[in-house]
Motif scaffolding. Structure first.
Motif, PDB file in Angstrom:
ATOM      1  N   SER A   1      -4.655  26.429 -57.224  1.00 34.59           N
ATOM      2  CA  SER A   1      -4.746  26.603 -58.672  1.00 34.59           C
ATOM      3  C   SER A   1      -5.048  25.133 -59.207  1.00 34.59           C
ATOM      4  O   SER A   1      -4.284  24.234 -58.844  1.00 34.59           O
TER       5      SER A   1
ATOM      6  N   ASN B   1      -1.445  28.736 -54.119  1.00 29.87           N
ATOM      7  CA  ASN B   1      -0.781  29.599 -54.729  1.00 29.87           C
ATOM      8  C   ASN B   1      -1.178  30.996 -54.098  1.00 29.87           C
ATOM      9  O   ASN B   1      -2.184  31.340 -53.702  1.00 29.87           O
TER      10      ASN B   1
ATOM     11  N   ASN C   1      -8.081  29.545 -61.012  1.00 31.84           N
ATOM     12  CA  ASN C   1      -7.621  30.041 -59.609  1.00 31.84           C
ATOM     13  C   ASN C   1      -8.857  30.312 -58.863  1.00 31.84           C
ATOM     14  O   ASN C   1      -9.733  30.904 -59.218  1.00 31.84           O
TER      15      ASN C   1
END
Length: 405
Positions: free
Chosen positions: A260, A167, A366
């Motif tokens: 993530s 991510n 995250n």
């Protein structure tokens, strides 16, 4: 959030004979109107605390402070926290208001290793055109070859999480977006590159068995300019992810480099050792002291008028995320950044107001090796300072997600 920018006093530590010092920045009074306290914090826990004597430091002067703690109680990673409170009502605030706080690492502090252990029992694997299955009597892990992420992670026959993909995007803050005129801004650059869509090309996936684990190697290209080589080492009690990221994106800074994951909405509780308790970022974290904190996923959302990036935590040593019956421990080879919310990045990105976030039956975690600063010199120009940017280069990190019985 506490800030010392305008504080009339300051404390620091100078090696050698000076030791701890207190500065009086008042122009007209000494410090006798303040009550000052301290805490000795070791590995995130308060081991000792007390009050300092009254100081009559003259305006514009400096006094030495004797170390107030018992040195025999110092262990592990150790910090000294100082606080200063008003001892009288003033025209600007009431008695008992904290007007200054600081955290100073103790010179005898020793950092600890917090990485988890993932190996337990042997594992087998098989694969089809579309997926890889890793299994034994108590473990079943499914990994998609099409999306290069976990479809299902089960330990002791219980579901844990999905995802684990790279991510590089965050929901832009107001400063990221600027005023969207002819001058460039971070948000427009990120979206022109396609970071919000997480486009990727899977170049190659290999899988092979190790003595007590199965390793999946993924070579991918994100947005045509960010190359990743990711090793997912699946063990009998967790997953270790080692990632090499080569950033050649033609932007001033990436928002983040991380991974993530998605959990069910039963995962509501969290405990971490790092900066807190409030949100903090690389360029605004000194007021968030290193400690052990507990909270809930719901409390991580910050209700800004426009839903944006929020709730981040810097310099984290470990994180526990748990439901009533299950828990995982997240750790890394060094410090990391994380945020966890009941809505996805996409939901934050698409909502103009909080009520547009919609419903969610998931928790989104995250984990970032790097997360860019927020800037803030102005609200209409690109002004994240260089030390807090994620520039072109090679980044290597390791994250471990350990299953806690």
């Amino acid at each position: 959030m506490k800030s010392n920018v305008q504080s009339p006093i300051q404390m620091d530590y100078m090696p050698g004979n000076d030791g701890y010092r207190i500065y009086n920045h008042y122009t007209h009074r000494d410090l006798s109107h303040l009550n000052m306290t301290w805490e000795l914090v070791c590995d995130g826990n308060v081991m000792e605390s007390g009050s300092l004597p009254k100081y009559h430091t003259a305006p514009g002067s400096v006094d030495k402070l004797q170390a107030p703690y018992d040195s025999s109680k110092v262990s592990g990673e150790a910090f000294l926290n100082f606080y200063a409170y008003l001892d009288e009502d003033t025209f600007y605030s009431k008695k008992g208001t904290c007007i200054y706080a600081c955290q100073i690492e103790i010179k005898d502090s020793v950092n600890q290793v917090h990485t988890g252990d993932i190996e337990k029992d042997s594992l087998k694997y098989d694969e089809t055109t579309n997926e890889i299955r890793i299994y034994n009597e108590n473990t079943t892990v499914l990994f998609s070859k099409e999306t290069a992420e976990f479809i299902s992670v089960k330990y002791n026959h219980k579901n844990y999480f999905t995802g684990g993909t790279n991510n590089f995007y965050r929901p832009p803050t107001g400063i990221d977006g600027g005023i969207h005129l002819e001058s460039s801004n971070y948000a427009d650059e990120w979206q022109a590159l396609g970071l919000h869509s997480n486009e990727k090309e899977i170049k190659n996936i290999r899988v092979f068995a190790a003595p007590a684990a199965v390793i999946i190697q993924v070579h991918g290209i994100y947005h045509g300019c960010i190359e990743t080589k990711t090793n997912y080492t699946v063990g009998g009690k967790g997953i270790e992810i080692t990632n090499t990221v080569v950033n050649n994106a033609k932007v001033d800074t990436l928002p983040r480099i991380g991974l993530s994951f998605k959990f069910s909405d039963a995962w509501k509780k969290m405990k971490w050792y790092g900066r807190g308790p409030w949100e903090n970022y690389a360029d605004r974290k000194s007021a968030a002291f290193v400690g052990v904190y507990e909270s809930t996923v719901e409390q991580q959302h910050v209700p800004y008028i426009l839903p944006v990036e929020c709730g981040g935590k810097e310099d984290v040593r470990y994180l526990y995320l748990s439901s009533e019956e299950q828990a995982v421990k997240v750790s890394a080879a060094g410090h990391f950044h994380f945020d966890v919310h009941g809505h996805s990045i996409e939901q934050y990105d698409n909502a103009a107001y909080e009520d547009e976030l919609g419903n969610s039956d998931s928790v989104y975690l995250n984990i970032d090796y790097k997360h860019a600063g927020l800037g803030g010199d102005t609200g209409w120009t690109k002004n994240i300072h260089d030390p807090y940017k994620i520039k072109k280069g090679v980044y290597v990190y390791t994250v471990t997600i350990e299953i806690i019985s």
